[in-house]
Design a protein around this motif. Structure first.
Motif, PDB file in Angstrom:
ATOM      1  N   GLU A 124     -12.776  -1.807  -0.278  1.00 24.43           N
ATOM      2  CA  GLU A 124     -12.891  -1.127  -1.567  1.00 24.43           C
ATOM      3  C   GLU A 124     -12.480   0.324  -1.357  1.00 24.43           C
ATOM      4  O   GLU A 124     -12.956   0.979  -0.435  1.00 24.43           O
ATOM      5  N   VAL A 125     -11.582   0.823  -2.199  1.00 25.77           N
ATOM      6  CA  VAL A 125     -11.085   2.185  -2.061  1.00 25.77           C
ATOM      7  C   VAL A 125     -11.668   3.050  -3.177  1.00 25.77           C
ATOM      8  O   VAL A 125     -11.567   2.700  -4.361  1.00 25.77           O
ATOM      9  N   VAL A 126     -12.276   4.168  -2.790  1.00 29.99           N
ATOM     10  CA  VAL A 126     -12.855   5.084  -3.777  1.00 29.99           C
ATOM     11  C   VAL A 126     -12.325   6.496  -3.525  1.00 29.99           C
ATOM     12  O   VAL A 126     -12.024   6.873  -2.388  1.00 29.99           O
ATOM     13  N   ALA A 127     -12.212   7.266  -4.597  1.00 31.15           N
ATOM     14  CA  ALA A 127     -11.750   8.658  -4.495  1.00 31.15           C
ATOM     15  C   ALA A 127     -12.102   9.389  -5.775  1.00 31.15           C
ATOM     16  O   ALA A 127     -12.125   8.788  -6.860  1.00 31.15           O
ATOM     17  N   ASP A 128     -12.374  10.666  -5.653  1.00 30.90           N
ATOM     18  CA  ASP A 128     -12.602  11.482  -6.839  1.00 30.90           C
ATOM     19  C   ASP A 128     -11.306  11.596  -7.631  1.00 30.90           C
ATOM     20  O   ASP A 128     -10.207  11.523  -7.068  1.00 30.90           O
ATOM     21  N   GLU A 129     -11.433  11.801  -8.933  1.00 27.76           N
ATOM     22  CA  GLU A 129     -10.250  11.904  -9.784  1.00 27.76           C
ATOM     23  C   GLU A 129      -9.354  13.065  -9.363  1.00 27.76           C
ATOM     24  O   GLU A 129      -8.127  12.987  -9.450  1.00 27.76           O
ATOM     25  N   SER A 130      -9.967  14.140  -8.888  1.00 30.76           N
ATOM     26  CA  SER A 130      -9.175  15.293  -8.456  1.00 30.76           C
ATOM     27  C   SER A 130      -8.336  14.949  -7.230  1.00 30.76           C
ATOM     28  O   SER A 130      -7.222  15.455  -7.057  1.00 30.76           O
ATOM     29  N   VAL A 131      -8.868  14.076  -6.367  1.00 30.13           N
ATOM     30  CA  VAL A 131      -8.124  13.645  -5.186  1.00 30.13           C
ATOM     31  C   VAL A 131      -6.960  12.754  -5.603  1.00 30.13           C
ATOM     32  O   VAL A 131      -5.836  12.901  -5.112  1.00 30.13           O
ATOM     33  N   LYS A 132      -7.213  11.826  -6.518  1.00 33.80           N
ATOM     34  CA  LYS A 132      -6.148  10.953  -7.010  1.00 33.80           C
ATOM     35  C   LYS A 132      -5.025  11.761  -7.648  1.00 33.80           C
ATOM     36  O   LYS A 132      -3.839  11.454  -7.479  1.00 33.80           O
ATOM     37  N   ALA A 133      -5.399  12.789  -8.385  1.00 33.83           N
ATOM     38  CA  ALA A 133      -4.411  13.597  -9.093  1.00 33.83           C
ATOM     39  C   ALA A 133      -3.462  14.308  -8.133  1.00 33.83           C
ATOM     40  O   ALA A 133      -2.328  14.633  -8.496  1.00 33.83           O
ATOM     41  N   ALA A 134      -3.911  14.528  -6.898  1.00 32.11           N
ATOM     42  CA  ALA A 134      -3.097  15.257  -5.923  1.00 32.11           C
ATOM     43  C   ALA A 134      -1.849  14.491  -5.514  1.00 32.11           C
ATOM     44  O   ALA A 134      -0.912  15.077  -4.978  1.00 32.11           O
ATOM     45  N   ILE A 135      -1.815  13.171  -5.764  1.00 31.82           N
ATOM     46  CA  ILE A 135      -0.634  12.383  -5.407  1.00 31.82           C
ATOM     47  C   ILE A 135       0.023  11.755  -6.632  1.00 31.82           C
ATOM     48  O   ILE A 135       1.024  11.044  -6.544  1.00 31.82           O
ATOM     49  N   GLY A 136      -0.543  12.028  -7.801  1.00 32.51           N
ATOM     50  CA  GLY A 136       0.076  11.654  -9.064  1.00 32.51           C
ATOM     51  C   GLY A 136       0.345  10.173  -9.214  1.00 32.51           C
ATOM     52  O   GLY A 136      -0.522   9.334  -8.938  1.00 32.51           O
ATOM     53  N   ASP A 137       1.565   9.832  -9.611  1.00 35.09           N
ATOM     54  CA  ASP A 137       1.887   8.444  -9.941  1.00 35.09           C
ATOM     55  C   ASP A 137       2.019   7.548  -8.708  1.00 35.09           C
ATOM     56  O   ASP A 137       2.251   6.345  -8.848  1.00 35.09           O
ATOM     57  N   LYS A 138       1.866   8.107  -7.536  1.00 35.08           N
ATOM     58  CA  LYS A 138       1.919   7.287  -6.326  1.00 35.08           C
ATOM     59  C   LYS A 138       0.541   6.810  -5.889  1.00 35.08           C
ATOM     60  O   LYS A 138       0.396   6.144  -4.853  1.00 35.08           O
ATOM     61  N   TRP A 139      -0.486   7.131  -6.667  1.00 29.30           N
ATOM     62  CA  TRP A 139      -1.829   6.717  -6.294  1.00 29.30           C
ATOM     63  C   TRP A 139      -1.971   5.196  -6.211  1.00 29.30           C
ATOM     64  O   TRP A 139      -2.588   4.658  -5.298  1.00 29.30           O
ATOM     65  N   GLN A 140      -1.420   4.473  -7.156  1.00 26.53           N
ATOM     66  CA  GLN A 140      -1.577   3.024  -7.187  1.00 26.53           C
ATOM     67  C   GLN A 140      -1.045   2.378  -5.898  1.00 26.53           C
ATOM     68  O   GLN A 140      -1.686   1.506  -5.318  1.00 26.53           O
ATOM     69  N   VAL A 141       0.124   2.821  -5.456  1.00 28.56           N
ATOM     70  CA  VAL A 141       0.692   2.272  -4.224  1.00 28.56           C
ATOM     71  C   VAL A 141      -0.146   2.689  -3.026  1.00 28.56           C
ATOM     72  O   VAL A 141      -0.411   1.887  -2.124  1.00 28.56           O
ATOM     73  N   LEU A 142      -0.584   3.938  -2.988  1.00 27.27           N
ATOM     74  CA  LEU A 142      -1.436   4.396  -1.887  1.00 27.27           C
ATOM     75  C   LEU A 142      -2.719   3.573  -1.825  1.00 27.27           C
ATOM     76  O   LEU A 142      -3.171   3.191  -0.732  1.00 27.27           O
ATOM     77  N   GLU A 143      -3.291   3.262  -2.979  1.00 23.32           N
ATOM     78  CA  GLU A 143      -4.505   2.448  -3.010  1.00 23.32           C
ATOM     79  C   GLU A 143      -4.242   1.060  -2.419  1.00 23.32           C
ATOM     80  O   GLU A 143      -5.077   0.517  -1.687  1.00 23.32           O
ATOM     81  N   GLU A 144      -3.079   0.484  -2.721  1.00 19.89           N
ATOM     82  CA  GLU A 144      -2.728  -0.820  -2.157  1.00 19.89           C
ATOM     83  C   GLU A 144      -2.661  -0.742  -0.628  1.00 19.89           C
ATOM     84  O   GLU A 144      -3.101  -1.657   0.077  1.00 19.89           O
ATOM     85  N   ILE A 145      -2.084   0.339  -0.121  1.00 17.93           N
ATOM     86  CA  ILE A 145      -1.971   0.519   1.329  1.00 17.93           C
ATOM     87  C   ILE A 145      -3.351   0.629   1.967  1.00 17.93           C
ATOM     88  O   ILE A 145      -3.644  -0.014   2.985  1.00 17.93           O
ATOM     89  N   LEU A 146      -4.212   1.427   1.367  1.00 20.49           N
ATOM     90  CA  LEU A 146      -5.522   1.697   1.943  1.00 20.49           C
ATOM     91  C   LEU A 146      -6.453   0.481   1.897  1.00 20.49           C
ATOM     92  O   LEU A 146      -7.241   0.259   2.816  1.00 20.49           O
ATOM     93  N   LYS A 147      -6.369  -0.310   0.847  1.00 22.90           N
ATOM     94  CA  LYS A 147      -7.277  -1.455   0.743  1.00 22.90           C
ATOM     95  C   LYS A 147      -7.034  -2.487   1.839  1.00 22.90           C
ATOM     96  O   LYS A 147      -7.915  -3.287   2.163  1.00 22.90           O
ATOM     97  N   ASN A 148      -5.826  -2.460   2.440  1.00 18.03           N
ATOM     98  CA  ASN A 148      -5.508  -3.381   3.527  1.00 18.03           C
ATOM     99  C   ASN A 148      -5.973  -2.862   4.886  1.00 18.03           C
ATOM    100  O   ASN A 148      -5.639  -3.458   5.914  1.00 18.03           O
ATOM    101  N   ASP A 149      -6.730  -1.770   4.889  1.00 14.10           N
ATOM    102  CA  ASP A 149      -7.333  -1.195   6.096  1.00 14.10           C
ATOM    103  C   ASP A 149      -6.281  -0.809   7.137  1.00 14.10           C
ATOM    104  O   ASP A 149      -5.956  -1.574   8.052  1.00 14.10           O
ATOM    105  N   PRO A 150      -5.719   0.386   7.019  1.00 14.83           N
ATOM    106  CA  PRO A 150      -4.660   0.816   7.928  1.00 14.83           C
ATOM    107  C   PRO A 150      -5.131   1.214   9.322  1.00 14.83           C
ATOM    108  O   PRO A 150      -4.316   1.499  10.194  1.00 14.83           O
ATOM    109  N   ARG A 151      -6.435   1.228   9.552  1.00 13.48           N
ATOM    110  CA  ARG A 151      -6.935   1.626  10.872  1.00 13.48           C
ATOM    111  C   ARG A 151      -6.516   0.636  11.952  1.00 13.48           C
ATOM    112  O   ARG A 151      -6.368  -0.562  11.692  1.00 13.48           O
ATOM    113  N   PRO A 152      -6.345   1.099  13.192  1.00 13.64           N
ATOM    114  CA  PRO A 152      -6.185   0.152  14.302  1.00 13.64           C
ATOM    115  C   PRO A 152      -7.368  -0.796  14.332  1.00 13.64           C
ATOM    116  O   PRO A 152      -8.516  -0.394  14.075  1.00 13.64           O
ATOM    117  N   ALA A 153      -7.124  -2.050  14.631  1.00 15.24           N
ATOM    118  CA  ALA A 153      -8.176  -3.067  14.523  1.00 15.24           C
ATOM    119  C   ALA A 153      -9.384  -2.771  15.390  1.00 15.24           C
ATOM    120  O   ALA A 153     -10.512  -3.166  15.068  1.00 15.24           O
TER     121      ALA A 153
END
Length: 218
Positions: A154-183
């Motif tokens: 589950e990906v959470v962020a303040d609205e001000s944080v989301k606004a910092a990347i504008g229309d690319k937030w949706q794609v960034l959220e997709e990337i993050l929900k897949n857990d980019p950390r090393p396993a």
């Protein structure tokens, strides 16, 4: 055998960290820009009739003088070893990758695709159309990937944080929900960071919740 790039990919993945582990996991769009000798409309004639294509490309950032015959797949938590040819590890004897991506647009010299799991600047060695009747195998088995559930966060962020990347937030959220950390990294106190779309993204993960802490200028 000597091969040379026919094109290079252009997208917002400016570092290896956080690139999806498989193609099709995000909707991020990428441009494939052909080398001068292939910037001819005849080279892509008929390609626009297909919905997806295969990309054959090179792991240009993972070149090593030696390689191991066993690797640790992230899907297995990074703790179990399998043969390199039983995985899609980027550390391979010939550093070649294969990805199926959605074809969005075809122009002379450039094609646009979505869902690519490639870093910006990656060399493309060939492009082939995806053909459903032969490339989709009914009742195929997926080995260890069938046995381990694909876990998302589950990906959470303040609205001000989301606004910092504008229309690319949706794609960034997709990337993050897949857990980019090393396993093998599960420290809930650790702050992770990576570059994406000209921004620096910082986050932490606790109990399957990923919190984006900051998105700043790169």
């Amino acid at each position: 055998m000597e091969i040379k790039p026919i094109a290079h990919i252009k997208n917002d993945f400016t570092s290896k960290f956080a690139i999806p582990r498989q193609s099709g996991l995000t909707s991020i769009k990428s441009k494939i820009v052909f080398e001068d000798e292939y910037k001819d409309e005849n080279a892509v004639r008929g390609l626009g009739d297909f919905s997806h294509v295969w990309l054959i490309w090179g792991f240009s950032e993972n070149i090593r003088d030696n390689h191991s015959l066993t690797v640790r797949p992230p899907r297995l938590g990074g703790n179990e070893r399998l043969g390199v040819f039983a995985t899609r590890s980027p550390f391979r004897p010939n550093n070649l990758g294969l990805s199926c991506v959605k074809l969005e647009e075809v122009k002379s010299g450039v094609i646009v695709v979505s869902g690519a799991d490639l870093m910006n600047g990656t060399p493309i060695y060939d492009i082939k159309p995806y053909i459903p009747y032969s490339d989709s195998v009914e009742n195929a088995s997926g080995g260890f990937t069938d046995e381990r559930e694909f876990r998302t966060l589950e990906v959470v962020a303040d609205e001000s944080v989301k606004a910092a990347i504008g229309d690319k937030w949706q794609v960034l959220e997709e990337i993050l929900k897949n857990d980019p950390r090393p396993a093998y990294q599960t420290d809930g106190e650790r702050i992770y960071g990576f570059s994406f779309a000209g921004r620096e993204v910082k986050f932490c993960v606790n109990d399957d919740v990923l919190k984006v802490l900051e998105i700043s200028d790169g």
